[in-house]
Design a protein around this motif. Structure first.
Motif, PDB file in Angstrom:
ATOM      1  N   LYS A  99     -33.928 102.138  31.604  1.00 23.15           N
ATOM      2  CA  LYS A  99     -35.188 102.023  30.882  1.00 23.15           C
ATOM      3  C   LYS A  99     -36.139 103.110  31.375  1.00 23.15           C
ATOM      4  O   LYS A  99     -36.519 103.141  32.541  1.00 23.15           O
ATOM      5  N   PRO A 100     -36.570 104.018  30.491  1.00 25.37           N
ATOM      6  CA  PRO A 100     -37.466 105.106  30.930  1.00 25.37           C
ATOM      7  C   PRO A 100     -38.848 104.592  31.297  1.00 25.37           C
ATOM      8  O   PRO A 100     -39.312 103.572  30.776  1.00 25.37           O
ATOM      9  N   VAL A 101     -39.499 105.326  32.188  1.00 29.70           N
ATOM     10  CA  VAL A 101     -40.856 104.999  32.623  1.00 29.70           C
ATOM     11  C   VAL A 101     -41.758 106.186  32.316  1.00 29.70           C
ATOM     12  O   VAL A 101     -41.402 107.329  32.586  1.00 29.70           O
ATOM     13  N   SER A 102     -42.917 105.919  31.763  1.00 31.80           N
ATOM     14  CA  SER A 102     -43.923 106.945  31.528  1.00 31.80           C
ATOM     15  C   SER A 102     -45.286 106.337  31.820  1.00 31.80           C
ATOM     16  O   SER A 102     -45.689 105.371  31.171  1.00 31.80           O
ATOM     17  N   ILE A 103     -45.974 106.879  32.822  1.00 32.41           N
ATOM     18  CA  ILE A 103     -47.265 106.344  33.269  1.00 32.41           C
ATOM     19  C   ILE A 103     -48.272 107.487  33.345  1.00 32.41           C
ATOM     20  O   ILE A 103     -47.978 108.544  33.906  1.00 32.41           O
ATOM     21  N   THR A 104     -49.450 107.268  32.797  1.00 28.67           N
ATOM     22  CA  THR A 104     -50.530 108.242  32.909  1.00 28.67           C
ATOM     23  C   THR A 104     -51.683 107.617  33.668  1.00 28.67           C
ATOM     24  O   THR A 104     -52.206 106.574  33.274  1.00 28.67           O
ATOM     25  N   ASP A 105     -52.069 108.248  34.780  1.00 30.02           N
ATOM     26  CA  ASP A 105     -53.164 107.758  35.625  1.00 30.02           C
ATOM     27  C   ASP A 105     -54.326 108.747  35.568  1.00 30.02           C
ATOM     28  O   ASP A 105     -54.245 109.839  36.130  1.00 30.02           O
ATOM     29  N   PRO A 106     -55.428 108.411  34.906  1.00 26.42           N
ATOM     30  CA  PRO A 106     -56.594 109.292  34.914  1.00 26.42           C
ATOM     31  C   PRO A 106     -57.199 109.362  36.321  1.00 26.42           C
ATOM     32  O   PRO A 106     -57.359 108.335  36.977  1.00 26.42           O
ATOM     33  N   HIS A 107     -57.514 110.573  36.757  1.00 27.47           N
ATOM     34  CA  HIS A 107     -58.167 110.760  38.058  1.00 27.47           C
ATOM     35  C   HIS A 107     -59.670 110.944  37.876  1.00 27.47           C
ATOM     36  O   HIS A 107     -60.474 110.348  38.573  1.00 27.47           O
ATOM     37  N   ASN A 108     -60.028 111.800  36.944  1.00 21.79           N
ATOM     38  CA  ASN A 108     -61.417 111.939  36.513  1.00 21.79           C
ATOM     39  C   ASN A 108     -61.378 112.343  35.044  1.00 21.79           C
ATOM     40  O   ASN A 108     -60.326 112.247  34.400  1.00 21.79           O
ATOM     41  N   LYS A 109     -62.496 112.800  34.506  1.00 21.54           N
ATOM     42  CA  LYS A 109     -62.526 113.046  33.066  1.00 21.54           C
ATOM     43  C   LYS A 109     -61.635 114.200  32.617  1.00 21.54           C
ATOM     44  O   LYS A 109     -61.276 114.279  31.435  1.00 21.54           O
ATOM     45  N   GLU A 110     -61.271 115.112  33.535  1.00 21.76           N
ATOM     46  CA  GLU A 110     -60.417 116.220  33.123  1.00 21.76           C
ATOM     47  C   GLU A 110     -59.051 116.247  33.799  1.00 21.76           C
ATOM     48  O   GLU A 110     -58.128 116.903  33.326  1.00 21.76           O
ATOM     49  N   VAL A 111     -58.881 115.513  34.895  1.00 20.44           N
ATOM     50  CA  VAL A 111     -57.619 115.515  35.638  1.00 20.44           C
ATOM     51  C   VAL A 111     -56.885 114.199  35.427  1.00 20.44           C
ATOM     52  O   VAL A 111     -57.474 113.121  35.476  1.00 20.44           O
ATOM     53  N   ARG A 112     -55.583 114.300  35.205  1.00 19.38           N
ATOM     54  CA  ARG A 112     -54.756 113.104  35.124  1.00 19.38           C
ATOM     55  C   ARG A 112     -53.412 113.378  35.782  1.00 19.38           C
ATOM     56  O   ARG A 112     -52.972 114.532  35.883  1.00 19.38           O
ATOM     57  N   PHE A 113     -52.765 112.306  36.238  1.00 22.65           N
ATOM     58  CA  PHE A 113     -51.463 112.398  36.868  1.00 22.65           C
ATOM     59  C   PHE A 113     -50.451 111.659  35.991  1.00 22.65           C
ATOM     60  O   PHE A 113     -50.669 110.496  35.617  1.00 22.65           O
ATOM     61  N   VAL A 114     -49.357 112.328  35.675  1.00 18.37           N
ATOM     62  CA  VAL A 114     -48.359 111.777  34.752  1.00 18.37           C
ATOM     63  C   VAL A 114     -47.046 111.569  35.495  1.00 18.37           C
ATOM     64  O   VAL A 114     -46.505 112.505  36.094  1.00 18.37           O
ATOM     65  N   THR A 115     -46.547 110.344  35.460  1.00 15.87           N
ATOM     66  CA  THR A 115     -45.274 109.993  36.086  1.00 15.87           C
ATOM     67  C   THR A 115     -44.243 109.722  35.009  1.00 15.87           C
ATOM     68  O   THR A 115     -44.504 108.979  34.056  1.00 15.87           O
ATOM     69  N   LYS A 116     -43.067 110.318  35.157  1.00 13.80           N
ATOM     70  CA  LYS A 116     -41.961 110.052  34.238  1.00 13.80           C
ATOM     71  C   LYS A 116     -40.688 109.815  35.050  1.00 13.80           C
ATOM     72  O   LYS A 116     -40.390 110.580  35.971  1.00 13.80           O
ATOM     73  N   VAL A 117     -39.975 108.751  34.707  1.00 14.97           N
ATOM     74  CA  VAL A 117     -38.705 108.446  35.358  1.00 14.97           C
ATOM     75  C   VAL A 117     -37.669 108.192  34.271  1.00 14.97           C
ATOM     76  O   VAL A 117     -37.906 107.411  33.336  1.00 14.97           O
ATOM     77  N   SER A 118     -36.523 108.855  34.386  1.00 18.28           N
ATOM     78  CA  SER A 118     -35.395 108.571  33.502  1.00 18.28           C
ATOM     79  C   SER A 118     -34.216 108.152  34.364  1.00 18.28           C
ATOM     80  O   SER A 118     -34.078 108.598  35.506  1.00 18.28           O
ATOM     81  N   SER A 119     -33.362 107.288  33.831  1.00 17.49           N
ATOM     82  CA  SER A 119     -32.184 106.839  34.581  1.00 17.49           C
ATOM     83  C   SER A 119     -31.044 106.598  33.603  1.00 17.49           C
ATOM     84  O   SER A 119     -31.231 105.964  32.559  1.00 17.49           O
TER      85      SER A 119
END
Length: 230
Positions: A99-119
């Motif tokens: 099951k793929p994972v895709s997560i977006t975590d906003p840090h501030n109004k212009e920066v975000r961190f994107v996590t993706k996991v495939s298996s």
């Protein structure tokens, strides 16, 4: 169950670009030794850096960066050399294999961190399972650093069980150079690497070291990216 964790910081005041030293290309190093790092990264210096890079990621970043307005470019370059933002690039994820994972975590109004996991699970006699874990920092939706760990391991069959790990970094942040040291270590069903971000401008401060790992079994995985304390 999917989880994500990321640091949160209040964005610093926007630094003006006037009067900042332009990032000096490495090619102009003095013969007696390496050139001293520039004091700060500027919009002009970063634009020149992107123009000299040959990677597809740098070409895409340049194309998108040039479309930003003057204020956005200043904020973008300020964020690149903000050590606190790079330290806030953290992630945790877990879930079932397949099951793929895709997560977006906003840090501030212009920066975000994107996590993706495939298996995935191969159709071989060992049912070799491969987990790929990528964490990316984006500024104004433009990727600037992306750290990936891939882990393959057997979950069935008899005989030797081969495990393989690899790591890759994509980086168009001219304020830091990133490489993994040591490369990838494997213990049982755990693959781990360390990323060392070495400052290329004085404004970034001291180096940052991160740990990235994947723990996998037949049914589930756990993945983590975090800082190794200074």
């Amino acid at each position: 169950m999917l989880m994500s964790t990321t640091g949160r910081l209040t964005s610093a005041a926007v630094a003006t670009v006037a009067g900042l030293a332009v990032l000096a290309p490495a090619a102009h190093a003095v013969e007696q030794g390496p050139a001293k790092p520039a004091a700060k990264l500027t919009v002009a210096g970063y634009t020149k850096y992107l123009q000299t890079q040959k990677s597809p990621e740098a070409k895409l970043a340049l194309k998108k960066f040039l479309k930003l307005n003057k204020g956005q470019k200043a904020v973008f370059v300020k964020d690149l050399q903000d050590r606190r933002i790079y330290r806030a690039l953290l992630s945790q994820a877990r879930g079932p294999i397949g099951k793929p994972v895709s997560i977006t975590d906003p840090h501030n109004k212009e920066v975000r961190f994107v996590t993706k996991v495939s298996s995935t699970v191969a159709k071989d006699k060992y049912r070799t399972t491969t987990v790929r874990f990528t964490v990316t920092e984006e500024i104004f939706k433009i990727p600037v650093t992306s750290e990936t760990l891939t882990f393959s391991y057997a979950t069935a069959g008899d005989g030797p069980r081969k495990t393989v790990g690899s790591a890759k970094v994509t980086n168009v942040n001219a304020a830091i150079a990133i490489k993994n040291n040591p490369r990838v270590s494997i213990k049982g069903k755990l693959a781990q690497t360390r990323w060392v971000a070495t400052p290329q401008v004085k404004s970034f401060g001291k180096a940052v070291v991160k740990k990235q790992d994947i723990h996998g079994n037949k049914a589930t995985f756990r993945a983590f990216l975090g800082n190794i304390d200074d």
